[in-house]
Design an enzyme around this catalytic site. Structure first.
Site, short mmCIF file in Angstrom:
data_model
loop_
_atom_site.label_atom_id
_atom_site.label_comp_id
_atom_site.label_asym_id
_atom_site.label_seq_id
_atom_site.Cartn_x
_atom_site.Cartn_y
_atom_site.Cartn_z
N ASP A 154 0.85 -1.19 0.00
CA ASP A 154 0.00 0.00 0.00
C ASP A 154 0.89 1.25 0.00
OD1 ASP A 154 -2.49 1.23 0.04
OD2 ASP A 154 -2.69 1.14 2.22
N HIS A 155 0.28 2.42 -0.20
CA HIS A 155 0.97 3.72 -0.27
C HIS A 155 2.46 3.70 0.06
CE1 HIS A 155 -2.75 6.02 -0.62
NE2 HIS A 155 -3.26 5.16 0.23
N HIS A 189 -9.08 8.09 4.25
CA HIS A 189 -8.64 7.02 5.15
C HIS A 189 -9.17 7.29 6.55
CE1 HIS A 189 -5.03 6.71 2.23
NE2 HIS A 189 -5.80 5.66 2.02
N GLY A 190 -9.37 6.24 7.30
CA GLY A 190 -9.77 6.39 8.70
C GLY A 190 -11.29 6.37 8.84
N HIS A 232 -9.91 3.76 -2.23
CA HIS A 232 -9.28 3.88 -0.91
C HIS A 232 -10.32 4.33 0.10
CE1 HIS A 232 -4.88 3.43 -1.73
NE2 HIS A 232 -5.37 3.44 -2.96
N GLY A 233 -9.96 4.18 1.37
CA GLY A 233 -10.86 4.68 2.43
C GLY A 233 -12.16 3.91 2.49
N THR A 245 -8.85 0.46 8.32
CA THR A 245 -9.32 0.86 9.65
C THR A 245 -10.27 -0.17 10.26
OG1 THR A 245 -9.03 3.18 9.04
CG2 THR A 245 -10.46 2.74 10.93
#
Ligand code: 13P
Length: 285
Positions: A82-83, A180-181, A208-209, A233
């Site tokens: 990932d990233h 994200h989160g 994403h996210g 998350t």
């Protein structure tokens, strides 16, 4: 079925319009739990690691652990980084058998520089038969120490399409109002941007996210071409809350296997729910 390329997994999902869950695992327990969930559901799976996890466990150790579990899985499983803004970590992961990497050049001073480096990463990955995910806008939110809470500028459709075409990336991760989160307010998702990109260049999109988006949002975005859906998350919450719940109910126990079995169950249930929600069940049958 065992370990297959990320490209193969994602192309099937993209053409049949279902989503492959890509879970950010943090250790052997979470790795085994998500593979067990996918195996039971006959679903293809992507296991991913943050740079933090790679550094904490070590690329060689993690890769060996991944092979030990994925080799005997009855479904296709791929390993993704990932990233990763750090080219050295990225090279180490490719050398150690990661099937794909997200080169995160969104922090670079210009799209042109991001483009130049992404082209190099695509060439490097090709030597290993690996695929590359690319991005031009930082996805809002910090993921294991990488990223920012600032909302990034969104580039034009032309810039996004030109980036995909000129770099030859296999998966594209645009910013579409996702973060994200845990979402603190209902996200405003620009689903049309996914359709507009895919209409111009048929590249599988990575969402994403994923944690906290609704089933309706997933259905809509997956139908438009989001073939890879990232979940981090939700796994962290299942893992941490699993420990808390266990200790609240077992204040005196000194039985680690009992704790581990309980937490594994929580992580596996979380994975099962997401794989089902993305319509991955039965797709590896
Ligand atoms: P969440 O943490 O919101 O699930 O996002 C995961 C992700 O996109 C990893 O890159």
């Amino acid at each position: 079925m065992t370990i297959v390329s990320t490209g193969e997994i994602i192309q099937d999902a993209f053409s049949r319009r279902y989503g492959v869950a890509a879970f950010n695992v943090v250790n052997d327990l979470t790795l085994e739990a998500v593979i067990a969930a996918a195996s039971e559901l006959q679903a293809p799976l992507i296991v991913q690691t943050s740079v933090k996890t790679v550094k904490q466990i070590g690329a060689g150790t993690f890769a060996a652990m991944f092979r030990a579990y994925a080799d005997r899985a009855p479904v296709p499983v791929a390993l993704h980084l990932d990233h990763c803004p750090d080219r050295a970590v990225l090279s180490t992961c490719l050398e150690n058998g990661w099937n794909s990497v997200l080169f995160d050049g969104s922090h670079l001073p210009s799209v042109a520089e991001n483009q130049r480096q992404t082209i190099e990463v695509v060439a490097e990955a090709k030597k290993y038969g690996a695929q590359v995910e690319g991005e031009i806008e930082g996805i809002t939110g910090v993921e294991d120490g990488i990223g920012s809470d600032d909302v990034a500028d969104i580039f034009s459709l032309e810039t996004a399409v030109d980036f995909v075409r000129s770099t030859g990336i296999d998966i594209f991760a645009p910013a579409i109002g996702n973060a994200h989160g845990v979402y603190t307010a209902a996200p405003v998702i620009d689903a049309q941007r996914v359709s507009d990109i895919v209409a111009q260049v048929p590249v599988p999109i990575c969402l994403h996210g994923g944690t906290g988006l609704s089933k309706e949002t997933f259905d809509d975005l997956i139908a438009r071409g989001c073939a890879k859906v990232n979940i981090s998350t939700a796994l962290k919450i299942a893992y941490m809350d699993g420990h808390r719940e266990f200790f609240a109910a077992n204040t005196k126990t000194q039985d680690p296997p009992k704790l581990l079995a309980f937490v594994r169950g929580k992580v596996k249930d979380m994975a099962t729910d997401h794989i089902r929600m993305f319509h991955g069940e039965g797709k590896a049958a």
